[in-house]
Design a protein around this motif. Structure first.
Motif, PDB file in Angstrom:
ATOM      1  N   VAL A   7      -8.276  16.845   9.795  1.00 14.44           N
ATOM      2  CA  VAL A   7      -7.180  16.972  10.742  1.00 14.44           C
ATOM      3  C   VAL A   7      -6.422  15.657  10.769  1.00 14.44           C
ATOM      4  O   VAL A   7      -7.010  14.573  10.683  1.00 14.44           O
ATOM      5  N   SER A   8      -5.112  15.753  10.864  1.00 15.30           N
ATOM      6  CA  SER A   8      -4.289  14.549  10.969  1.00 15.30           C
ATOM      7  C   SER A   8      -4.452  13.924  12.355  1.00 15.30           C
ATOM      8  O   SER A   8      -4.612  14.632  13.354  1.00 15.30           O
ATOM      9  N   ASP A   9      -4.413  12.600  12.412  1.00 22.55           N
ATOM     10  CA  ASP A   9      -4.508  11.909  13.695  1.00 22.55           C
ATOM     11  C   ASP A   9      -3.396  12.372  14.634  1.00 22.55           C
ATOM     12  O   ASP A   9      -2.239  12.506  14.241  1.00 22.55           O
ATOM     13  N   GLY A  10      -3.782  12.615  15.892  1.00 17.65           N
ATOM     14  CA  GLY A  10      -2.796  12.970  16.902  1.00 17.65           C
ATOM     15  C   GLY A  10      -2.404  14.432  16.920  1.00 17.65           C
ATOM     16  O   GLY A  10      -1.569  14.829  17.737  1.00 17.65           O
ATOM     17  N   ILE A  11      -2.996  15.267  16.065  1.00 17.84           N
ATOM     18  CA  ILE A  11      -2.620  16.680  16.035  1.00 17.84           C
ATOM     19  C   ILE A  11      -3.276  17.459  17.162  1.00 17.84           C
ATOM     20  O   ILE A  11      -2.629  18.182  17.906  1.00 17.84           O
ATOM     21  N   ALA A  12      -4.595  17.320  17.309  1.00 19.15           N
ATOM     22  CA  ALA A  12      -5.326  18.117  18.295  1.00 19.15           C
ATOM     23  C   ALA A  12      -5.113  17.547  19.701  1.00 19.15           C
ATOM     24  O   ALA A  12      -5.095  16.334  19.893  1.00 19.15           O
ATOM     25  N   PRO A  13      -4.948  18.412  20.708  1.00 18.75           N
ATOM     26  CA  PRO A  13      -4.845  17.926  22.084  1.00 18.75           C
ATOM     27  C   PRO A  13      -6.176  17.329  22.531  1.00 18.75           C
ATOM     28  O   PRO A  13      -7.223  17.606  21.945  1.00 18.75           O
ATOM     29  N   PRO A  14      -6.159  16.501  23.583  1.00 19.99           N
ATOM     30  CA  PRO A  14      -7.405  15.888  24.043  1.00 19.99           C
ATOM     31  C   PRO A  14      -8.306  16.899  24.743  1.00 19.99           C
ATOM     32  O   PRO A  14      -7.870  17.995  25.118  1.00 19.99           O
ATOM     33  N   GLY A  15      -9.550  16.518  24.950  1.00 18.10           N
ATOM     34  CA  GLY A  15     -10.459  17.338  25.737  1.00 18.10           C
ATOM     35  C   GLY A  15     -11.108  18.460  24.954  1.00 18.10           C
ATOM     36  O   GLY A  15     -11.078  18.509  23.714  1.00 18.10           O
ATOM     37  N   MET A  46       0.839  -1.196   0.000  1.00 24.09           N
ATOM     38  CA  MET A  46       0.000   0.000   0.000  1.00 24.09           C
ATOM     39  C   MET A  46       0.875   1.248   0.000  1.00 24.09           C
ATOM     40  O   MET A  46       1.835   1.333   0.764  1.00 24.09           O
ATOM     41  N   ARG A  47       0.566   2.179  -0.871  1.00 23.85           N
ATOM     42  CA  ARG A  47       1.332   3.423  -0.935  1.00 23.85           C
ATOM     43  C   ARG A  47       0.982   4.315   0.235  1.00 23.85           C
ATOM     44  O   ARG A  47      -0.168   4.439   0.637  1.00 23.85           O
ATOM     45  N   HIS A  48       2.028   4.952   0.780  1.00 23.39           N
ATOM     46  CA  HIS A  48       1.797   5.898   1.871  1.00 23.39           C
ATOM     47  C   HIS A  48       1.199   7.179   1.308  1.00 23.39           C
ATOM     48  O   HIS A  48       1.527   7.600   0.191  1.00 23.39           O
ATOM     49  N   PRO A  49       0.327   7.851   2.079  1.00 24.74           N
ATOM     50  CA  PRO A  49      -0.257   9.109   1.604  1.00 24.74           C
ATOM     51  C   PRO A  49       0.816  10.157   1.340  1.00 24.74           C
ATOM     52  O   PRO A  49       1.842  10.224   2.028  1.00 24.74           O
ATOM     53  N   VAL A  50       0.592  10.950   0.331  1.00 24.06           N
ATOM     54  CA  VAL A  50       1.508  12.052   0.028  1.00 24.06           C
ATOM     55  C   VAL A  50       1.511  13.030   1.199  1.00 24.06           C
ATOM     56  O   VAL A  50       0.440  13.395   1.709  1.00 24.06           O
ATOM     57  N   PRO A  51       2.666  13.456   1.694  1.00 21.48           N
ATOM     58  CA  PRO A  51       2.689  14.421   2.805  1.00 21.48           C
ATOM     59  C   PRO A  51       1.918  15.689   2.448  1.00 21.48           C
ATOM     60  O   PRO A  51       1.939  16.158   1.307  1.00 21.48           O
ATOM     61  N   ARG A  80      -9.510  12.152   1.381  1.00 19.19           N
ATOM     62  CA  ARG A  80     -10.234  10.953   1.788  1.00 19.19           C
ATOM     63  C   ARG A  80      -9.326   9.862   2.347  1.00 19.19           C
ATOM     64  O   ARG A  80      -9.811   8.811   2.765  1.00 19.19           O
ATOM     65  N   ARG A  81      -8.029  10.090   2.392  1.00 22.22           N
ATOM     66  CA  ARG A  81      -7.110   9.064   2.896  1.00 22.22           C
ATOM     67  C   ARG A  81      -7.303   8.866   4.401  1.00 22.22           C
ATOM     68  O   ARG A  81      -7.718   9.771   5.143  1.00 22.22           O
ATOM     69  N   THR A  82      -6.980   7.669   4.874  1.00 20.60           N
ATOM     70  CA  THR A  82      -7.304   7.285   6.245  1.00 20.60           C
ATOM     71  C   THR A  82      -6.434   7.949   7.312  1.00 20.60           C
ATOM     72  O   THR A  82      -6.709   7.807   8.506  1.00 20.60           O
ATOM     73  N   ASP A  83      -5.382   8.657   6.905  1.00 25.90           N
ATOM     74  CA  ASP A  83      -4.573   9.351   7.910  1.00 25.90           C
ATOM     75  C   ASP A  83      -5.211  10.674   8.334  1.00 25.90           C
ATOM     76  O   ASP A  83      -4.685  11.359   9.209  1.00 25.90           O
ATOM     77  N   LEU A  84      -6.334  11.027   7.716  1.00 23.05           N
ATOM     78  CA  LEU A  84      -7.043  12.260   8.052  1.00 23.05           C
ATOM     79  C   LEU A  84      -8.417  11.941   8.635  1.00 23.05           C
ATOM     80  O   LEU A  84      -9.083  10.997   8.214  1.00 23.05           O
ATOM     81  N   ARG A  85      -8.829  12.729   9.620  1.00 18.17           N
ATOM     82  CA  ARG A  85     -10.169  12.609  10.185  1.00 18.17           C
ATOM     83  C   ARG A  85     -11.011  13.811   9.760  1.00 18.17           C
ATOM     84  O   ARG A  85     -10.471  14.875   9.429  1.00 18.17           O
ATOM     85  N   ALA A  86     -12.329  13.625   9.820  1.00 18.43           N
ATOM     86  CA  ALA A  86     -13.262  14.708   9.515  1.00 18.43           C
ATOM     87  C   ALA A  86     -14.126  14.954  10.747  1.00 18.43           C
ATOM     88  O   ALA A  86     -15.261  14.471  10.833  1.00 18.43           O
ATOM     89  N   PRO A  87     -13.625  15.699  11.740  1.00 19.11           N
ATOM     90  CA  PRO A  87     -14.390  15.907  12.976  1.00 19.11           C
ATOM     91  C   PRO A  87     -15.660  16.718  12.756  1.00 19.11           C
ATOM     92  O   PRO A  87     -16.624  16.579  13.509  1.00 19.11           O
ATOM     93  N   PHE A  88     -15.635  17.598  11.762  1.00 15.58           N
ATOM     94  CA  PHE A  88     -16.798  18.390  11.384  1.00 15.58           C
ATOM     95  C   PHE A  88     -16.868  18.445   9.861  1.00 15.58           C
ATOM     96  O   PHE A  88     -15.855  18.263   9.178  1.00 15.58           O
TER      97      PHE A  88
END
Length: 310
Positions: free
Chosen positions: A45-53, A1-6, A32-40
């Protein structure tokens, strides 16, 4: 599987809108790649970017904010670290207000929109986000909190730390400012706010101390002084009492979990209580059960101690 383009550097360290991605040359396929989330909707946003809470949740929504919109109500109170009942219970749903003369409130999923017409609301920068001032948040909470819960938040607003830190903006307000804001407030819950204001006191160090004081008042006991420094007959500092009845020399203490979680704290507290018992007629310790299922026992103990006196 190819890694997503940075992603371009302008997008990789925070949540970003779909339109910002397009301006940076990033197409829908990459979004649409799986390393990104769509919170709204429309935000990635990339996984692990936003702080918790709550802060992370607000940072994820920030790309959707329009000019004139800001975080408010319960969300603002959480961002200001004000003590709400069941703190964090509504973090999944954000309160976002709009200056009604400039724009409309949002209607996105996961957001409660509010239209505000109040020129006394100040929008401040907190953690890089537009957030209404703490007192405005308190006023807006009146439509969703009980009187006692509003007193808890009001006590926190006017609390002045004995040893303030440079990073701590407290006290957020004072009793005079709270009274002025309640007097000019025209929103829902004004009568509840006015009732709560009469019970707000400066110097209260914790929400449970507020709730203990309110419990005693609700059952007709006289109002104690809050966080009083007591001294022995030689003038030596004996300790600080959470609640104190000076005429009867009765101390009422809330016994929190921190006393059991830290042995050093526990031992220091035991020494303090021993000193207080030597100079007071009674020292009553109240646990969380003493505010809930055993509240009647707490009231009876304090009433009996006051009846005996010095």
């Amino acid at each position: 599987m190819r890694h997503p383009v940075p992603l371009p550097g302008t997008l990789g360290d925070a949540a970003f809108s779909r339109s910002a991605a397009r301006r940076a040359g990033v197409g829908d396929g990459r979004l649409r790649r799986t390393d990104l989330r769509a919170p709204f909707h429309g935000v990635r946003v990339s996984d692990g970017i936003a702080p918790p809470g709550i802060l992370g949740r607000c940072l994820e929504y920030a790309p959707r904010l329009r000019p004139g919109q800001y975080f408010s109500h319960e969300t603002a109170a959480l961002l200001w670290n004000l003590p709400l009942p069941g703190a964090g219970r509504s973090q999944a749903t954000l309160d976002v207000s709009a200056d009604a003369d400039r724009t409309k409130p949002p209607t996105a999923r996961g957001v409660r929109g509010h239209a505000i017409r109040d020129d006394r609301v100040r929008v401040l920068a907190l953690g890089g986000l537009p957030v209404e001032d703490p007192v405005s948040a308190w006023l807006h909470l009146a439509r969703m909190l009980s009187r006692n819960d509003l007193v808890v938040v009001g006590d926190a607003l006017v609390f002045r730390p004995r040893f303030p830190r440079s990073s701590d903006a407290r006290p957020y307000s004072d009793l005079g400012d709270l009274a002025a804001r309640v007097g000019s407030y025209r929103g829902r819950g004004k009568l509840t706010l006015a009732s709560a204001l009469r019970l707000v006191r400066e110097g209260v160090e914790s929400p449970m101390e507020t709730r203990l004081r309110l419990l005693l008042l609700m059952h007709g006991l006289p109002e104690p002084q809050v966080n009083v420094d007591l001294f022995d007959e030689t003038g030596r500092f004996a300790g600080r009492a959470d609640l104190y009845y000076p005429r009867q020399r009765v101390v009422v203490e809330y016994d929190g979990e921190q006393h059991r979680l830290s042995r050093a704290t526990y031992l220091a507290d035991q020494k303090r209580l021993a000193r207080l018992r030597r100079i007071c007629s009674d020292v009553i310790r109240v646990t969380v059960d003493g505010l809930r299922s055993e509240a009647h026992l707490t009231v009876a103990d304090v009433r009996a101690a006051l009846a005996v006196g010095p």
